[in-house]
Write a protein that holds these residues in place. Structure first.
Motif, PDB file in Angstrom:
ATOM      1  N   ALA A   1       0.466  -1.045   0.091  1.00 53.50           N
ATOM      2  CA  ALA A   1      -0.070   0.457  -0.048  1.00 53.50           C
ATOM      3  C   ALA A   1       1.187   1.064   0.052  1.00 53.50           C
ATOM      4  CB  ALA A   1      -0.999   0.319   0.858  1.00 53.50           C
ATOM      5  N   GLY A   2       0.806   2.730   0.641  1.00 53.25           N
ATOM      6  CA  GLY A   2       0.767   3.218   0.838  1.00 53.25           C
ATOM      7  C   GLY A   2       2.250   3.735   1.170  1.00 53.25           C
ATOM      8  N   VAL A   3       3.821   4.031   0.800  1.00 55.61           N
ATOM      9  CA  VAL A   3       4.884   5.100   1.453  1.00 55.61           C
ATOM     10  C   VAL A   3       5.769   3.571   2.670  1.00 55.61           C
ATOM     11  CG1 VAL A   3       5.775   6.608   2.316  1.00 55.61           C
ATOM     12  CG2 VAL A   3       4.397   7.408   0.742  1.00 55.61           C
ATOM     13  N   THR A   4       5.129   3.954   3.727  1.00 56.01           N
ATOM     14  CA  THR A   4       5.601   3.589   4.859  1.00 56.01           C
ATOM     15  C   THR A   4       5.289   1.667   5.068  1.00 56.01           C
ATOM     16  OG1 THR A   4       3.696   3.653   6.366  1.00 56.01           O
ATOM     17  CG2 THR A   4       5.955   5.415   6.168  1.00 56.01           C
ATOM     18  N   THR A   5       4.069   1.334   4.500  1.00 56.06           N
ATOM     19  CA  THR A   5       3.757   0.016   4.163  1.00 56.06           C
ATOM     20  C   THR A   5       4.872  -0.231   3.128  1.00 56.06           C
ATOM     21  OG1 THR A   5       2.001   0.028   1.986  1.00 56.06           O
ATOM     22  CG2 THR A   5       1.547   0.155   4.729  1.00 56.06           C
ATOM     23  N   GLY A   6       5.409  -0.273   2.367  1.00 53.72           N
ATOM     24  CA  GLY A   6       6.828  -0.810   1.708  1.00 53.72           C
ATOM     25  C   GLY A   6       8.052  -1.225   2.656  1.00 53.72           C
ATOM     26  N   MET A   7       8.071  -0.406   3.801  1.00 48.39           N
ATOM     27  CA  MET A   7       8.776  -1.256   5.237  1.00 48.39           C
ATOM     28  C   MET A   7       8.577  -2.304   5.461  1.00 48.39           C
ATOM     29  SD  MET A   7      10.315   2.744   6.013  1.00 48.39           S
ATOM     30  CE  MET A   7      11.275   1.559   6.938  1.00 48.39           C
ATOM     31  N   ASP A   8       6.948  -2.273   5.661  1.00 47.77           N
ATOM     32  CA  ASP A   8       6.299  -3.616   6.137  1.00 47.77           C
ATOM     33  C   ASP A   8       6.686  -4.872   5.313  1.00 47.77           C
ATOM     34  OD1 ASP A   8       4.799  -2.553   8.591  1.00 47.77           O
ATOM     35  OD2 ASP A   8       4.342  -1.133   7.072  1.00 47.77           O
ATOM     36  N   LEU A   9       6.091  -4.313   3.768  1.00 44.95           N
ATOM     37  CA  LEU A   9       6.624  -5.619   3.100  1.00 44.95           C
ATOM     38  C   LEU A   9       8.446  -5.773   2.693  1.00 44.95           C
ATOM     39  CD1 LEU A   9       5.680  -5.757  -0.537  1.00 44.95           C
ATOM     40  CD2 LEU A   9       7.542  -6.599   0.048  1.00 44.95           C
ATOM     41  N   ALA A  10       8.763  -4.659   2.982  1.00 39.79           N
ATOM     42  CA  ALA A  10      10.329  -5.586   3.186  1.00 39.79           C
ATOM     43  C   ALA A  10      10.715  -6.357   4.612  1.00 39.79           C
ATOM     44  CB  ALA A  10      11.676  -4.313   3.223  1.00 39.79           C
ATOM     45  N   LEU A  11      10.149  -6.103   5.229  1.00 40.74           N
ATOM     46  CA  LEU A  11      10.636  -6.591   6.865  1.00 40.74           C
ATOM     47  C   LEU A  11       9.932  -8.146   6.279  1.00 40.74           C
ATOM     48  CD1 LEU A  11      11.762  -7.064   9.335  1.00 40.74           C
ATOM     49  CD2 LEU A  11       9.497  -6.416   9.815  1.00 40.74           C
ATOM     50  N   SER A  12       8.923  -8.369   5.521  1.00 41.33           N
ATOM     51  CA  SER A  12       8.144 -10.006   5.207  1.00 41.33           C
ATOM     52  C   SER A  12       9.634 -10.689   4.629  1.00 41.33           C
ATOM     53  CB  SER A  12       7.079  -9.995   4.940  1.00 41.33           C
ATOM     54  OG  SER A  12       6.288  -9.429   6.467  1.00 41.33           O
ATOM     55  N   LEU A  13      10.021  -9.505   3.218  1.00 39.69           N
ATOM     56  CA  LEU A  13      11.188 -10.540   2.513  1.00 39.69           C
ATOM     57  C   LEU A  13      12.220 -10.882   3.104  1.00 39.69           C
ATOM     58  CD1 LEU A  13      11.144  -8.016  -0.225  1.00 39.69           C
ATOM     59  CD2 LEU A  13       9.867 -10.068  -0.044  1.00 39.69           C
ATOM     60  N   VAL A  14      12.710  -9.431   4.664  1.00 42.42           N
ATOM     61  CA  VAL A  14      13.951 -10.119   5.352  1.00 42.42           C
ATOM     62  C   VAL A  14      13.678 -11.516   6.032  1.00 42.42           C
ATOM     63  CG1 VAL A  14      15.194  -9.358   7.121  1.00 42.42           C
ATOM     64  CG2 VAL A  14      15.095  -7.904   5.132  1.00 42.42           C
ATOM     65  N   GLU A  15      12.870 -11.562   6.278  1.00 37.72           N
ATOM     66  CA  GLU A  15      11.669 -12.959   7.190  1.00 37.72           C
ATOM     67  C   GLU A  15      11.965 -14.053   6.369  1.00 37.72           C
ATOM     68  OE1 GLU A  15       8.605 -14.401  10.551  1.00 37.72           O
ATOM     69  OE2 GLU A  15       8.312 -12.473   9.015  1.00 37.72           O
ATOM     70  N   ALA A  16      11.209 -14.028   5.734  1.00 39.60           N
ATOM     71  CA  ALA A  16      11.711 -15.000   4.350  1.00 39.60           C
ATOM     72  C   ALA A  16      12.634 -15.280   3.808  1.00 39.60           C
ATOM     73  CB  ALA A  16      10.614 -14.771   2.920  1.00 39.60           C
ATOM     74  N   ASP A  17      14.186 -14.304   3.624  1.00 44.40           N
ATOM     75  CA  ASP A  17      15.745 -15.160   3.519  1.00 44.40           C
ATOM     76  C   ASP A  17      16.334 -15.265   4.873  1.00 44.40           C
ATOM     77  OD1 ASP A  17      14.632 -14.256   0.487  1.00 44.40           O
ATOM     78  OD2 ASP A  17      15.220 -12.083   1.501  1.00 44.40           O
ATOM     79  N   TRP A  18      15.897 -14.528   5.898  1.00 45.36           N
ATOM     80  CA  TRP A  18      17.343 -14.948   6.523  1.00 45.36           C
ATOM     81  C   TRP A  18      16.219 -15.342   8.110  1.00 45.36           C
ATOM     82  CZ3 TRP A  18      21.607 -14.801   4.992  1.00 45.36           C
ATOM     83  CH2 TRP A  18      21.487 -14.343   3.480  1.00 45.36           C
ATOM     84  N   GLY A  19      14.972 -15.815   8.266  1.00 50.00           N
ATOM     85  CA  GLY A  19      14.257 -15.889   9.469  1.00 50.00           C
ATOM     86  C   GLY A  19      13.934 -14.885   9.890  1.00 50.00           C
ATOM     87  N   HIS A  20      12.893 -15.466  11.395  1.00 53.62           N
ATOM     88  CA  HIS A  20      12.183 -14.595  12.486  1.00 53.62           C
ATOM     89  C   HIS A  20      12.849 -13.928  13.105  1.00 53.62           C
ATOM     90  CE1 HIS A  20       8.544 -13.301  14.772  1.00 53.62           C
ATOM     91  NE2 HIS A  20       9.633 -13.719  15.462  1.00 53.62           N
ATOM     92  N   ASP A  21      14.095 -14.636  13.587  1.00 47.32           N
ATOM     93  CA  ASP A  21      14.830 -13.943  14.936  1.00 47.32           C
ATOM     94  C   ASP A  21      15.582 -12.674  13.879  1.00 47.32           C
ATOM     95  OD1 ASP A  21      13.860 -15.526  16.495  1.00 47.32           O
ATOM     96  OD2 ASP A  21      15.867 -17.433  15.750  1.00 47.32           O
ATOM     97  N   VAL A  22      16.168 -12.356  13.144  1.00 46.04           N
ATOM     98  CA  VAL A  22      16.698 -11.978  11.668  1.00 46.04           C
ATOM     99  C   VAL A  22      16.235 -10.651  11.320  1.00 46.04           C
ATOM    100  CG1 VAL A  22      17.905 -10.978  10.141  1.00 46.04           C
ATOM    101  CG2 VAL A  22      18.846 -13.341  10.961  1.00 46.04           C
ATOM    102  N   ALA A  23      14.279 -10.816  11.039  1.00 44.54           N
ATOM    103  CA  ALA A  23      13.673 -10.174  10.947  1.00 44.54           C
ATOM    104  C   ALA A  23      12.857  -9.662  12.014  1.00 44.54           C
ATOM    105  CB  ALA A  23      12.898 -10.634  10.271  1.00 44.54           C
ATOM    106  N   LEU A  24      13.486  -9.934  13.719  1.00 44.12           N
ATOM    107  CA  LEU A  24      12.293  -9.340  14.602  1.00 44.12           C
ATOM    108  C   LEU A  24      13.780  -8.199  14.758  1.00 44.12           C
ATOM    109  CD1 LEU A  24      10.710  -9.289  16.792  1.00 44.12           C
ATOM    110  CD2 LEU A  24      11.499 -11.216  18.047  1.00 44.12           C
ATOM    111  N   GLN A  25      14.708  -8.346  15.050  1.00 46.66           N
ATOM    112  CA  GLN A  25      16.096  -7.475  15.408  1.00 46.66           C
ATOM    113  C   GLN A  25      15.921  -6.203  14.632  1.00 46.66           C
ATOM    114  OE1 GLN A  25      19.860  -9.130  16.733  1.00 46.66           O
ATOM    115  NE2 GLN A  25      18.792 -11.675  15.952  1.00 46.66           N
ATOM    116  N   VAL A  26      15.956  -6.995  13.032  1.00 46.09           N
ATOM    117  CA  VAL A  26      15.483  -5.765  12.432  1.00 46.09           C
ATOM    118  C   VAL A  26      14.381  -4.771  12.138  1.00 46.09           C
ATOM    119  CG1 VAL A  26      15.325  -4.670   9.265  1.00 46.09           C
ATOM    120  CG2 VAL A  26      16.488  -6.605   9.809  1.00 46.09           C
ATOM    121  N   ALA A  27      12.952  -5.310  12.421  1.00 45.39           N
ATOM    122  CA  ALA A  27      12.185  -5.026  12.823  1.00 45.39           C
ATOM    123  C   ALA A  27      12.282  -3.824  14.471  1.00 45.39           C
ATOM    124  CB  ALA A  27      11.235  -5.512  13.243  1.00 45.39           C
ATOM    125  N   ARG A  28      12.744  -4.314  15.646  1.00 46.64           N
ATOM    126  CA  ARG A  28      13.674  -3.468  16.689  1.00 46.64           C
ATOM    127  C   ARG A  28      14.305  -2.414  16.809  1.00 46.64           C
ATOM    128  NH1 ARG A  28      14.269  -8.808  20.379  1.00 46.64           N
ATOM    129  NH2 ARG A  28      12.192  -9.032  21.387  1.00 46.64           N
TER     130      ARG A  28
END
Length: 348
Positions: A177-204
């Motif tokens: 969707a708009g603007v900042t949701t691209g970051m939400d999507l990218a975080l899901s890509l990180v989770e798919a590529d590197w796992g939940h633990d890494v994505a959680l640290q990136v989110a924090r």
């Protein structure tokens, strides 16, 4: 670290990301997702480079964005088309320049070419319009900025538009969707590529939610009020926002607008895309959201101040529009460290 995460790191190789930009793209559509992706390196062994990012435009060099800031493209469409390296993630930015981009044959041809050798294809905001223009979204579920969703649906009827989604994945195509949701999507890509633990640290690290609650509708009540062109409907929208505790029924609003109920309801939906009742409820939810975020006032009182008859009605409205109860919303969105005393907390 999960076993899956260990395996991803064991088999690690930089994932090639190609971000397509054009004049008057929104700079946050470009740098937001890329910051999330490349930020994964902070939480991986030093020997691992998670993403190999390439910014591609009609010509290499500076590209002016809507903010006036420039982005440096390191490859032209022509040069990038000659590169036969496999693309892990093809990303298309959105922005005010999308309308002109839809007429740019060189850009459309490159997207077609690159999509054919990409493992996954991602659009940020109005970048979905470009994917739809070349037919990649036909028969698929997709979203874009809430303002553009009706246009996407009307211009490309073969696309199944989900107007309230933060992002949508359909097969190997992801749309946000708009603007900042691209970051939400990218975080899901990180989770798919590197796992939940890494994505959680990136989110924090980026002060993000792993999964943002609710959809686009939670953000748009005042923006809808700026969209209407009919002066009577525009004034009605402003009146609703300023008088939420009034009995804002279709009958009352139509009488105030000096129209029949049927004519008023039709014009209102034509201008806003929603019914009067839906808009009134969304405006009340928005007002309550601000109070929940910024005050210690009890939920029952906030419900009355926002025009709901009681906390239960507000709870149901929050579930419809935001996806969580009022109490859960306060818990998630209240600034960290804020002290709240609420004797009549909505525990549902």
């Amino acid at each position: 670290m999960t076993n899956a995460g260990h395996q991803r790191q064991k088999d690690a190789a930089p994932r090639r990301v190609v971000m397509i930009v054009y004049p008057d793209a929104h700079i946050l559509d470009v740098v937001g997702p890329l910051e999330v992706l490349t930020g994964a390196k902070l939480f991986l062994p030093e020997s691992i480079k998670p993403y190999d990012v390439h910014v591609v435009a009609e010509k290499a060099g500076s590209i002016r964005t809507t903010s006036g800031l420039t982005i440096e493209a390191d490859q032209s469409f022509a040069d990038a088309a000659k590169d036969d390296a496999q693309i892990n993630t093809l990303m298309i930015a959105g922005g005010h320049g999308t309308v002109e981009a839809l007429e740019h044959k060189g850009l459309l041809n490159f997207v077609r070419h690159a999509a054919g050798r990409a493992d996954r294809i991602v659009s940020i905001c109005t970048g979905a319009m470009i994917l739809a223009e070349i037919g990649l979204l036909n028969g698929r579920r997709a979203t874009t900025h809430w303002w553009w969703c009706p246009i996407l649906k009307s211009k490309y009827p073969e696309v199944e538009v989900e107007p309230d989604a933060i992002y949508v994945r359909d097969g190997n195509i992801w749309t946000s969707a708009g603007v900042t949701t691209g970051m939400d999507l990218a975080l899901s890509l990180v989770e798919a590529d590197w796992g939940h633990d890494v994505a959680l640290q990136v989110a924090r690290y980026n002060v993000m939610y792993m999964m943002r609650p609710g959809g686009q509708s939670q953000f748009s009540a005042h923006l809808v009020a700026q969209k209407a062109e009919d002066p009577v409907i525009n004034e009605t929208l402003s009146y609703i926002l300023a008088n939420l505790t009034d009995p804002l029924t279709v009958t009352a609003l139509a009488a105030r607008a000096a129209m029949s109920e049927r004519t008023f309801a039709r014009k209102f939906k034509d201008e806003t895309g929603v019914t009067p009742a839906h808009y009134v409820e969304a405006a009340r939810v928005q007002s309550a959201r601000v109070e929940l975020e910024q005050s210690d006032t009890g939920v029952e009182q906030i419900a009355l101040q926002a025009g709901f008859q009681n906390a239960e009605r507000m709870r149901r409205a929050f579930q419809r529009h935001v996806g969580v109860s009022a109490a859960d919303y306060r818990q998630r969105f209240r600034p960290v460290g804020a002290q709240i005393f609420s004797p009549d907390v909505d525990s549902s």
